[in-house]
Design a protein around this motif. Structure first.
Motif, mmCIF file in Angstrom:
data_model
loop_
_atom_site.group_PDB
_atom_site.id
_atom_site.type_symbol
_atom_site.label_atom_id
_atom_site.label_comp_id
_atom_site.label_asym_id
_atom_site.label_seq_id
_atom_site.Cartn_x
_atom_site.Cartn_y
_atom_site.Cartn_z
ATOM 1 N N ALA A 202 0.718 -1.306 0.073
ATOM 2 C CA ALA A 202 0.016 -0.014 -0.004
ATOM 3 C C ALA A 202 0.873 1.164 0.120
ATOM 4 O O ALA A 202 0.644 2.253 -0.860
ATOM 5 C CB ALA A 202 -0.784 0.032 1.182
ATOM 6 N N ALA A 203 1.904 1.280 1.077
ATOM 7 C CA ALA A 203 2.557 2.609 1.263
ATOM 8 C C ALA A 203 3.909 2.125 1.554
ATOM 9 O O ALA A 203 4.285 1.134 1.952
ATOM 10 C CB ALA A 203 1.835 3.455 1.927
ATOM 11 N N PHE A 204 5.066 3.270 1.082
ATOM 12 C CA PHE A 204 6.284 3.206 1.807
ATOM 13 C C PHE A 204 6.397 4.586 2.802
ATOM 14 O O PHE A 204 5.791 5.955 2.407
ATOM 15 C CB PHE A 204 7.114 3.460 0.762
ATOM 16 N N ILE A 205 6.627 4.441 4.080
ATOM 17 C CA ILE A 205 6.906 5.355 4.890
ATOM 18 C C ILE A 205 8.185 5.741 5.294
ATOM 19 O O ILE A 205 9.107 4.948 5.401
ATOM 20 C CB ILE A 205 6.159 5.489 6.100
ATOM 21 N N ARG A 225 14.729 9.172 -6.277
ATOM 22 C CA ARG A 225 14.466 7.854 -6.701
ATOM 23 C C ARG A 225 13.366 6.946 -6.120
ATOM 24 O O ARG A 225 12.619 6.340 -6.603
ATOM 25 C CB ARG A 225 15.992 7.141 -6.571
ATOM 26 N N VAL A 226 13.298 7.238 -4.748
ATOM 27 C CA VAL A 226 12.259 6.610 -4.036
ATOM 28 C C VAL A 226 10.865 7.140 -4.683
ATOM 29 O O VAL A 226 9.883 6.400 -4.877
ATOM 30 C CB VAL A 226 12.245 7.025 -2.499
ATOM 31 N N ARG A 227 10.549 8.261 -4.880
ATOM 32 C CA ARG A 227 9.406 8.891 -5.686
ATOM 33 C C ARG A 227 9.013 8.044 -6.761
ATOM 34 O O ARG A 227 8.166 7.610 -7.125
ATOM 35 C CB ARG A 227 9.647 10.319 -5.812
ATOM 36 N N GLU A 228 10.145 8.088 -7.739
ATOM 37 C CA GLU A 228 10.085 7.537 -8.958
ATOM 38 C C GLU A 228 9.680 5.960 -8.718
ATOM 39 O O GLU A 228 8.619 5.281 -9.451
ATOM 40 C CB GLU A 228 11.249 7.655 -9.647
ATOM 41 N N LEU A 236 1.920 4.163 -2.265
ATOM 42 C CA LEU A 236 1.761 5.654 -1.953
ATOM 43 C C LEU A 236 3.197 5.913 -1.301
ATOM 44 O O LEU A 236 3.746 5.163 -0.426
ATOM 45 C CB LEU A 236 0.635 5.979 -1.022
ATOM 46 N N LEU A 237 3.451 6.984 -1.266
ATOM 47 C CA LEU A 237 4.930 7.633 -0.475
ATOM 48 C C LEU A 237 4.265 8.555 0.711
ATOM 49 O O LEU A 237 3.722 9.643 0.354
ATOM 50 C CB LEU A 237 5.749 8.392 -1.413
ATOM 51 N N ILE A 238 4.472 8.065 1.705
ATOM 52 C CA ILE A 238 4.102 8.781 3.009
ATOM 53 C C ILE A 238 5.470 9.299 3.611
ATOM 54 O O ILE A 238 6.544 8.685 3.774
ATOM 55 C CB ILE A 238 3.677 7.947 4.064
ATOM 56 N N VAL A 260 10.699 16.582 -4.304
ATOM 57 C CA VAL A 260 9.604 15.779 -4.471
ATOM 58 C C VAL A 260 8.394 16.154 -3.828
ATOM 59 O O VAL A 260 8.275 16.997 -2.967
ATOM 60 C CB VAL A 260 10.036 14.309 -3.879
ATOM 61 N N ARG A 261 7.186 15.384 -4.174
ATOM 62 C CA ARG A 261 5.950 15.533 -3.543
ATOM 63 C C ARG A 261 5.396 14.324 -2.823
ATOM 64 O O ARG A 261 5.384 13.291 -3.641
ATOM 65 C CB ARG A 261 5.052 16.163 -4.702
ATOM 66 N N PRO A 262 5.079 14.369 -1.565
ATOM 67 C CA PRO A 262 4.493 12.999 -1.288
ATOM 68 C C PRO A 262 3.284 12.871 -1.546
ATOM 69 O O PRO A 262 2.347 13.827 -1.809
ATOM 70 C CB PRO A 262 4.740 13.242 0.417
ATOM 71 N N ASP A 263 2.564 11.601 -1.585
ATOM 72 C CA ASP A 263 1.112 11.399 -1.560
ATOM 73 C C ASP A 263 0.428 11.812 -0.288
ATOM 74 O O ASP A 263 -0.611 12.268 -0.041
ATOM 75 C CB ASP A 263 0.926 9.875 -1.862
#
Ligand code: PLP
Length: 448
Positions: A202-205, A225-228, A236-238, A260-263
């Motif tokens: 679901a997500a990476f925090i 790179r994490v964002r990509e 989803l990037l938390i 970068v922009r988080p979700d």
């Protein structure tokens, strides 16, 4: 403190994180002003960690007390199942600062902000056609809070040990640690996603800069790179900016350093500078859209807490942000962070200092037994160093042994109002502590 207070403290107060047998005479703090606090014996301390990394605008802001008083007199409480102006204005201000359309969900602490983030992430996937995505990937050495869900995402073994098994569905990957490892942590994240099965994630925090785990700065290409990777695998990037948010690292939000922009973004601590408790979970409008639906169809976020977005707290947080802007405390954090690092050059050359690193007013000093082997100094050495800094009137933080074997980093996170002479005071205390505890001719042997 007085004998009477000391007795009552011993008899009645359960302190967080402390082994009580060691607590013969805990410091009893009575008041604060700027970067200083005073204890009940009248002794002054430079608060080098802003309480628990939270008093960003410094102590003693009567302006915030007045805002609280006025709001309490006008409307002390009303829930956000309805609405009120302080919460509306604070949410709007956070969205304005972020610069992209998003929605702010309020709670009371960093832990709760992260709990909400996990719930939002899981529900988001259920409602966007990927109901099998439930896992949260987190990082070893990261800290996300004390409640069972947030602790399940915390990669620090000692904090978890007595409370396991924790919540299912949390998986760990390595964080970058430029001092101790040359491994490619972004690559490791992608491998973890693939091994777990991307369709289950679901997500990476992550914290943009790991704070309590040892002030670990990522290489500049890590976050992009994490964002990509997250985007490519539908994860989803938390970003947990509970510590790094609100100017700590020299920008309002640390993730903007890397563009970068988080979700989902989680905030607490500096949001109200610790004057009152507040947490916030900010979801991008793309994430929020998944919760849109007809009344009664259960697609809304089915979460509530009594005090989240409390009118007094949000009014104070709004003024706190005004102060951060008015006094350009992001600029001061950036400038004074550079100054502090420069003035720590002497500390950095001590044979038991492996590395001094930081961004803005978030600084870690890695203490080692031996520079060549990089063997971490013992928790006893770190305890002796912080005690000795205390003897010089400066409160300095440290990693605990939460990541076993790595309780060896001194931590500085002073109020963002820090001035030059105050920075010198911190540096002088650390130099004196090193000279006493780790005399250069006797490197490696704690004297206390
Ligand atoms: C990065 C990070 N996230 C979350 C938390 C939890 O915040 P709180 O103690 O307000 O629950 C902390 C607390 O130190 C933190 O450092």
């Amino acid at each position: 403190m007085s004998d009477d207070l000391a007795r009552l403290d011993r008899e009645s107060l359960w302190h967080p994180l402390l082994q009580h047998r060691d607590q013969a005479a805990p410091r009893c703090i009575e008041r604060g002003d700027g970067v200083y606090v005073w204890d009940t014996d009248g002794r002054r301390w430079l608060d080098g960690v802003s309480g628990l990394w939270c008093v960003n605008v410094g102590h003693g802001r009567t302006e915030l007390a007045e805002v609280a008083r006025d709001q309490m007199a006008k409307l002390a409480y009303s829930p956000l199942t309805m609405s009120h102006e302080p919460a509306i204005r604070l949410a709007a201000k956070i969205v304005e600062l972020l610069g992209y359309p998003s929605k702010v969900y309020f709670s009371n602490s960093g832990s709760e902000a992260n709990e909400s983030a996990f719930k939002i992430a899981r529900q988001y996937h259920r409602q966007t056609g990927s109901p099998g995505r439930f896992k949260i990937i987190a990082r070893y050495r990261g800290y996300h809070g004390t409640t069972l869900g947030a602790l399940s995402a915390t990669g620090q073994a000692e904090r978890r040990l007595a409370y396991e098994p924790l919540a299912p569905g949390f998986v760990f990957t390595d964080a970058p640690d430029g001092y101790r490892s040359s491994a490619d942590a972004a690559d490791a994240l992608e491998q973890t996603i693939l091994r777990e099965g991307a369709e289950s994630v679901a997500a990476f925090i992550m914290e943009p800069i790991i704070a309590g785990g040892g002030v670990l700065l990522p290489p500049d290409d890590y976050l992009p790179r994490v964002r990509e990777i997250c985007t490519r695998h539908g994860v989803l990037l938390i970003l947990d900016e509970v510590v790094t948010g609100f100017c700590r690292t020299g920008a309002f939000f640390a993730h903007t350093h890397w563009g970068v922009r988080p979700d989902i973004l989680t905030l607490a601590k500096g949001i109200a500078s610790g004057y009152l408790p507040l947490g916030a979970t900010v979801a991008s409008d793309e994430v929020f859209a998944a919760f849109d639906g007809e009344p009664g169809d259960l697609s809304h976020f089915r979460s509530v807490n009594t005090y989240g977005g409390h009118p007094v707290v949000t009014a104070v947080a709004l003024r706190n942000i005004e102060i951060l802007e008015r006094e350009d405390l992001a600029g001061n954090a950036a400038r004074m962070g550079r100054t502090l690092l420069e003035r720590l050059a002497g500390v950095a050359s001590h044979p038991n200092v492996g590395e001094v690193r930081g961004r803005g007013l978030l600084v870690g000093i890695e203490i080692v037994e031996d520079r060549a082997t990089r063997e971490p100094a013992s928790p006893a050495t770190l305890a002796a160093l912080t005690r000795e800094c205390g003897e010089h009137g400066v409160i300095v933080g440290k990693t605990t042994n939460a990541t076993p074997g790595l309780g060896n980093v001194l931590i500085l996170a002073p109020p963002l109002t820090l001035g030059e002479s105050e920075a010198d005071e911190i540096v002088a205390a650390i130099e004196a502590a090193l000279a006493k505890v780790l005399p250069a001719s006797d490197a490696g042997a704690p004297s206390a």
